[in-house]
Structure formats: structure tokens, C-alpha cells
Design a protein around this motif. Structure first.
Motif, PDB file in Angstrom:
ATOM      1  N   GLN A  42       0.656  -1.091   0.230  1.00 45.71           N
ATOM      2  CA  GLN A  42      -0.562  -0.165   0.172  1.00 45.71           C
ATOM      3  C   GLN A  42       0.567   1.277  -0.185  1.00 45.71           C
ATOM      4  OE1 GLN A  42      -2.442  -0.964   3.586  1.00 45.71           O
ATOM      5  NE2 GLN A  42      -4.164  -1.805   1.951  1.00 45.71           N
ATOM      6  N   ALA A  43       1.616   1.213   0.814  1.00 44.94           N
ATOM      7  CA  ALA A  43       2.691   2.301   0.787  1.00 44.94           C
ATOM      8  C   ALA A  43       3.305   2.990  -0.017  1.00 44.94           C
ATOM      9  CB  ALA A  43       3.609   2.532   1.820  1.00 44.94           C
ATOM     10  N   ILE A  44       3.906   1.400  -1.155  1.00 44.19           N
ATOM     11  CA  ILE A  44       4.777   1.377  -2.217  1.00 44.19           C
ATOM     12  C   ILE A  44       3.476   1.810  -3.273  1.00 44.19           C
ATOM     13  CG2 ILE A  44       5.483   0.591  -4.148  1.00 44.19           C
ATOM     14  CD1 ILE A  44       6.428  -1.469  -1.981  1.00 44.19           C
ATOM     15  N   GLN A  45       2.378   2.366  -3.295  1.00 41.97           N
ATOM     16  CA  GLN A  45       1.242   1.960  -4.397  1.00 41.97           C
ATOM     17  C   GLN A  45       1.159   3.277  -4.352  1.00 41.97           C
ATOM     18  OE1 GLN A  45      -0.105   0.100  -7.192  1.00 41.97           O
ATOM     19  NE2 GLN A  45      -0.072   2.183  -7.575  1.00 41.97           N
ATOM     20  N   THR A  46       0.645   4.178  -3.332  1.00 38.40           N
ATOM     21  CA  THR A  46       0.636   5.469  -2.668  1.00 38.40           C
ATOM     22  C   THR A  46       1.594   6.094  -3.068  1.00 38.40           C
ATOM     23  OG1 THR A  46      -0.615   5.069  -0.213  1.00 38.40           O
ATOM     24  CG2 THR A  46       0.369   7.045  -0.219  1.00 38.40           C
ATOM     25  N   LYS A  47       3.077   5.914  -3.471  1.00 35.74           N
ATOM     26  CA  LYS A  47       4.122   6.555  -3.705  1.00 35.74           C
ATOM     27  C   LYS A  47       4.309   6.769  -4.825  1.00 35.74           C
ATOM     28  CE  LYS A  47       7.098   6.180   0.350  1.00 35.74           C
ATOM     29  NZ  LYS A  47       8.832   5.664   0.824  1.00 35.74           N
TER      30      LYS A  47
END
Length: 152
Positions: A42-47
Motif C-alpha cells: 500500500q505504501a509503495i502504491q501510494t508513492k
């Protein structure tokens, strides 16, 4: 010859600084990505979304590669073992420092020198640091379990 040695020295220093910076970034970045695989994804997708909005194609490419790596290699069981291993390592560190402090305190008490108080204080500070690291490791493991139970 001297200029070549200086250049190599400067390059070595720059390389080391860069390596530590990247490692530090990866470690700090890891903390913000979540403690389980879903959190990391999720964090990578947000970035990725942020980088796309900023038209930063190089960053998007790197993040997509990172996301692919997480999708391929990330296993929650492996992360759990990592957090458990960290707690064990930090517990051993605290135990070792506690033992060392006790031994040195006993040894210095025989000498009856006030000059040794600085050494004892330094050992106490190291023990306090180790206890804080252990507490942080335990908190991280507990947070991991909270994330895992909240995802079910």
C-alpha cells in the motif's frame, strides 16, 4: 600519483556516504511502509501515485520495481521471524550489558576509586540505550501482530 590516491580516497568516502545514506533511507523508508506485506504494498502504491502525479517517470519506474519485488518476495512469516529475531538479539544485548555493569561495579567497588564512577555511568548509559532498543523491537513486533489481526 598523489593526486590519484587523493581522488581514490575522495571517491571511497563519497561511496561510503552514499551507501550509508541509501541504507538509512531504506531502513527509515521500511518503517513507514508498514510492518507487513500488505502495508508495504500500500505504501509503495501510494508513492507510485504521488510520483505519477508529479510526472516523475524515473521514480515511478523504481517504485514499480520495488512493488514487483515486494509482490514476489515478501512473506509475512519472514517478516515475523525478522521481528522476533530482533527481539532475541536485543534481549541478549541487554543481558550482556547488565552482566558487564554488575561485574565492573563489583570490581570498581573493591578499588574504592571515585574516578571509576564515570566508567560505571558510561556502562549504565549503554545499558539504557540497549533497553530502549529492546523496547522498540518489542513494540515493533507487537505492532506487527496488531496489523496482522486487523487485516483478518
Amino acid at each position: 600519483m598523489k593526486s590519484a590516491i587523493r581522488l581514490l580516497s575522495k571517491l571511497s568516502i563519497i561511496t561510503l556516504v552514499t551507501a550509508f545514506s541509501v541504507n538509512s533511507y531504506a531502513t527509515n523508508n521500511d518503517e513507514y511502509q508498514g510492518l507487513n506485506c500488505d502495508g508495504k504494498k500500500q505504501a509503495i502504491q501510494t508513492k507510485i501515485d504521488q510520483a505519477k502525479n508529479a510526472n516523475n517517470t524515473n521514480e515511478v519506474a523504481g517504485l514499480e520495481k520495488a512493488l514487483q519485488e515486494v509482490n514476489t518476495n515478501c512473506k509475512d512469516e519472514t517478516l515475523e521471524e525478522k521481528y522476533k529475531r530482533l527481539v532475541v538479539e536485543k534481549t541478549k544485548d541487554v543481558t550482556d550489558k547488565t552482566k558487564e555493569l554488575a561485574e565492573k561495579t563489583k570490581e570498581y567497588a573493591k578499588d574504592k576509586l571515585n574516578a571509576n564512577q564515570d566508567k560505571i555511568d558510561a556502562l549504565k548509559a549503554k545499558l539504557n540505550d540497549a533497553e530502549k532498543e529492546l523496547s522498540d523491537a518489542k513494540d515493533k513486533l507487537a505492532d506487527y501482530y496488531k496489523q496482522m489481526t486487523s487485516n483478518k
